[in-house]
Scaffold this motif. Sequence first.
Motif, PDB file in Angstrom:
ATOM      1  N   THR A 232      -5.267 -15.469   0.668  1.00  8.17           N
ATOM      2  CA  THR A 232      -5.599 -14.078   0.395  1.00  8.17           C
ATOM      3  C   THR A 232      -7.090 -13.937   0.114  1.00  8.17           C
ATOM      4  O   THR A 232      -7.646 -14.671  -0.693  1.00  8.17           O
ATOM      5  CB  THR A 232      -4.804 -13.564  -0.823  1.00  8.17           C
ATOM      6  OG1 THR A 232      -3.411 -13.732  -0.555  1.00  8.17           O
ATOM      7  CG2 THR A 232      -5.096 -12.108  -1.098  1.00  8.17           C
TER       8      THR A 232
ATOM      9  N   VAL B  30       4.029  -5.577  -1.449  1.00  5.36           N
ATOM     10  CA  VAL B  30       3.604  -4.655  -0.403  1.00  5.36           C
ATOM     11  C   VAL B  30       4.667  -4.628   0.708  1.00  5.36           C
ATOM     12  O   VAL B  30       5.122  -5.684   1.156  1.00  5.36           O
ATOM     13  CB  VAL B  30       2.231  -5.071   0.163  1.00  5.36           C
ATOM     14  CG1 VAL B  30       1.859  -4.243   1.382  1.00  5.36           C
ATOM     15  CG2 VAL B  30       1.161  -4.942  -0.913  1.00  5.36           C
TER      16      VAL B  30
ATOM     17  N   GLU C 118       6.407  -4.638   4.245  1.00  4.36           N
ATOM     18  CA  GLU C 118       6.004  -5.286   5.497  1.00  4.36           C
ATOM     19  C   GLU C 118       6.632  -4.616   6.717  1.00  4.36           C
ATOM     20  O   GLU C 118       5.980  -4.456   7.733  1.00  4.36           O
ATOM     21  CB  GLU C 118       6.407  -6.761   5.462  1.00  4.36           C
ATOM     22  CG  GLU C 118       5.894  -7.536   6.650  1.00  4.36           C
ATOM     23  CD  GLU C 118       6.047  -9.026   6.456  1.00  4.36           C
ATOM     24  OE1 GLU C 118       7.031  -9.580   6.984  1.00  4.36           O
ATOM     25  OE2 GLU C 118       5.194  -9.625   5.783  1.00  4.36           O
TER      26      GLU C 118
ATOM     27  N   ASP D 101       0.704  -0.436  -2.886  1.00  2.00           N
ATOM     28  CA  ASP D 101      -0.141   0.113  -1.832  1.00  2.00           C
ATOM     29  C   ASP D 101      -0.527  -0.993  -0.845  1.00  2.00           C
ATOM     30  O   ASP D 101      -0.892  -2.095  -1.254  1.00  2.00           O
ATOM     31  CB  ASP D 101      -1.393   0.718  -2.460  1.00  2.00           C
ATOM     32  CG  ASP D 101      -2.212   1.523  -1.477  1.00  2.00           C
ATOM     33  OD1 ASP D 101      -2.620   0.973  -0.430  1.00  2.00           O
ATOM     34  OD2 ASP D 101      -2.457   2.713  -1.771  1.00  2.00           O
ATOM     35  N   LYS D 102      -0.493  -0.673   0.426  1.00  2.20           N
ATOM     36  CA  LYS D 102      -0.807  -1.659   1.471  1.00  2.20           C
ATOM     37  C   LYS D 102      -2.217  -2.221   1.370  1.00  2.20           C
ATOM     38  O   LYS D 102      -2.489  -3.295   1.895  1.00  2.20           O
ATOM     39  CB  LYS D 102      -0.582  -1.061   2.858  1.00  2.20           C
ATOM     40  CG  LYS D 102       0.878  -0.890   3.184  1.00  2.20           C
ATOM     41  CD  LYS D 102       1.061  -0.414   4.613  1.00  2.20           C
ATOM     42  CE  LYS D 102       2.538  -0.248   4.870  1.00  2.20           C
ATOM     43  NZ  LYS D 102       3.012  -1.084   5.933  1.00  2.20           N
ATOM     44  N   LYS D 103      -3.106  -1.529   0.688  1.00  2.00           N
ATOM     45  CA  LYS D 103      -4.473  -2.038   0.564  1.00  2.00           C
ATOM     46  C   LYS D 103      -4.518  -3.356  -0.207  1.00  2.00           C
ATOM     47  O   LYS D 103      -5.482  -4.096  -0.109  1.00  2.00           O
ATOM     48  CB  LYS D 103      -5.384  -1.015  -0.104  1.00  2.00           C
ATOM     49  CG  LYS D 103      -5.161  -0.837  -1.599  1.00  2.00           C
ATOM     50  CD  LYS D 103      -6.107   0.196  -2.161  1.00  2.00           C
ATOM     51  CE  LYS D 103      -5.852   0.415  -3.648  1.00  2.00           C
ATOM     52  NZ  LYS D 103      -6.706   1.474  -4.171  1.00  2.00           N
TER      53      LYS D 103
ATOM     54  N   ASN E 130      -2.421  -5.894   0.254  1.00  2.00           N
ATOM     55  CA  ASN E 130      -1.991  -7.017   1.081  1.00  2.00           C
ATOM     56  C   ASN E 130      -1.906  -6.568   2.535  1.00  2.00           C
ATOM     57  O   ASN E 130      -0.827  -6.328   3.067  1.00  2.00           O
ATOM     58  CB  ASN E 130      -0.642  -7.574   0.614  1.00  2.00           C
ATOM     59  CG  ASN E 130      -0.295  -8.897   1.268  1.00  2.00           C
ATOM     60  OD1 ASN E 130      -1.084  -9.467   2.017  1.00  2.00           O
ATOM     61  ND2 ASN E 130       0.903  -9.399   0.998  1.00  2.00           N
ATOM     62  N   SER E 131      -3.049  -6.477   3.158  1.00  3.98           N
ATOM     63  CA  SER E 131      -3.096  -6.102   4.568  1.00  3.98           C
ATOM     64  C   SER E 131      -2.866  -7.349   5.407  1.00  3.98           C
ATOM     65  O   SER E 131      -3.673  -8.277   5.397  1.00  3.98           O
ATOM     66  CB  SER E 131      -4.457  -5.501   4.916  1.00  3.98           C
ATOM     67  OG  SER E 131      -4.669  -4.343   4.156  1.00  3.98           O
ATOM     68  N   VAL E 132      -1.761  -7.375   6.116  1.00 10.23           N
ATOM     69  CA  VAL E 132      -1.428  -8.528   6.940  1.00 10.23           C
ATOM     70  C   VAL E 132      -2.223  -8.428   8.240  1.00 10.23           C
ATOM     71  O   VAL E 132      -2.164  -7.414   8.937  1.00 10.23           O
ATOM     72  CB  VAL E 132       0.087  -8.575   7.217  1.00 10.23           C
ATOM     73  CG1 VAL E 132       0.440  -9.767   8.062  1.00 10.23           C
ATOM     74  CG2 VAL E 132       0.849  -8.613   5.896  1.00 10.23           C
ATOM     75  N   THR E 133      -2.957  -9.469   8.556  1.00  9.05           N
ATOM     76  CA  THR E 133      -3.848  -9.407   9.711  1.00  9.05           C
ATOM     77  C   THR E 133      -3.379 -10.259  10.875  1.00  9.05           C
ATOM     78  O   THR E 133      -4.125 -10.535  11.784  1.00  9.05           O
ATOM     79  CB  THR E 133      -5.259  -9.873   9.321  1.00  9.05           C
ATOM     80  OG1 THR E 133      -5.173 -11.217   8.833  1.00  9.05           O
ATOM     81  CG2 THR E 133      -5.855  -8.980   8.275  1.00  9.05           C
TER      82      THR E 133
ATOM     83  N   THR F 105       2.180  -7.345  12.817  1.00  7.80           N
ATOM     84  CA  THR F 105       2.098  -5.919  13.142  1.00  7.80           C
ATOM     85  C   THR F 105       2.838  -5.626  14.440  1.00  7.80           C
ATOM     86  O   THR F 105       3.117  -4.475  14.743  1.00  7.80           O
ATOM     87  CB  THR F 105       0.634  -5.478  13.271  1.00  7.80           C
ATOM     88  OG1 THR F 105      -0.013  -6.287  14.246  1.00  7.80           O
ATOM     89  CG2 THR F 105      -0.083  -5.587  11.928  1.00  7.80           C
TER      90      THR F 105
END
Length: 190
Positions: A74, A96, A98, A172-174, A176-179, A183
């Motif tokens: 992270t 968060v 998913e 809030d998704k901010k 843990n933004s999965v990169t 997606t």
Amino acid sequence: MFHLFSEDLQQNDLQRLEQTLEQTNKPFRLLQTKPNVSRVKDFPKLSGSLASYFRLLALETMQVERFVYFDIDTICRVNLRPLFEIDLDGCPIGLVPEAPMALTADVRVREHLGTRATGTYFNAGVLVADVRTCSTERVTSLCLRYIAEHGADYWDQSAINFVLHDKIKPLDKKFNSVTNVRTNWPSLRK
């Protein structure tokens, strides 16, 4: 205060972490905990490691009211203070979202939930824990039992989503933004 759950951090690793934190010019403390892996030693490993289960062990090891857990991969680019102050509304943990449960790649959890397989599937890479509620609800024991009895395609994350289904506070998704490719759930499910 940073609690490091690791089986294999060496003194030179800790020194390098301290040097990095000293550059912030803010007070800090590093505490290393070597988790008792005997309860998870036979569980499936992620990239050859049992570390994925350490967040479950931390739920009953940490001697605090609340803690925030971060996976080692992270990168923090937002103010984290809200995670320590957020109202979990009686939930043991916050995570968060998913994917919708109906579209999750974690098919086994959806199947085990059966008709209860509604709502959201959560990513466990960033976790806010109310230690007292986790203890009262026996989260660690129930998650470890789920894995022992059913396996877990997504390690401890599968167990958390099964055991705490409908008892997780969405964050809030901010935080843990999965990169990665997650997606693209439809193609990943194929």
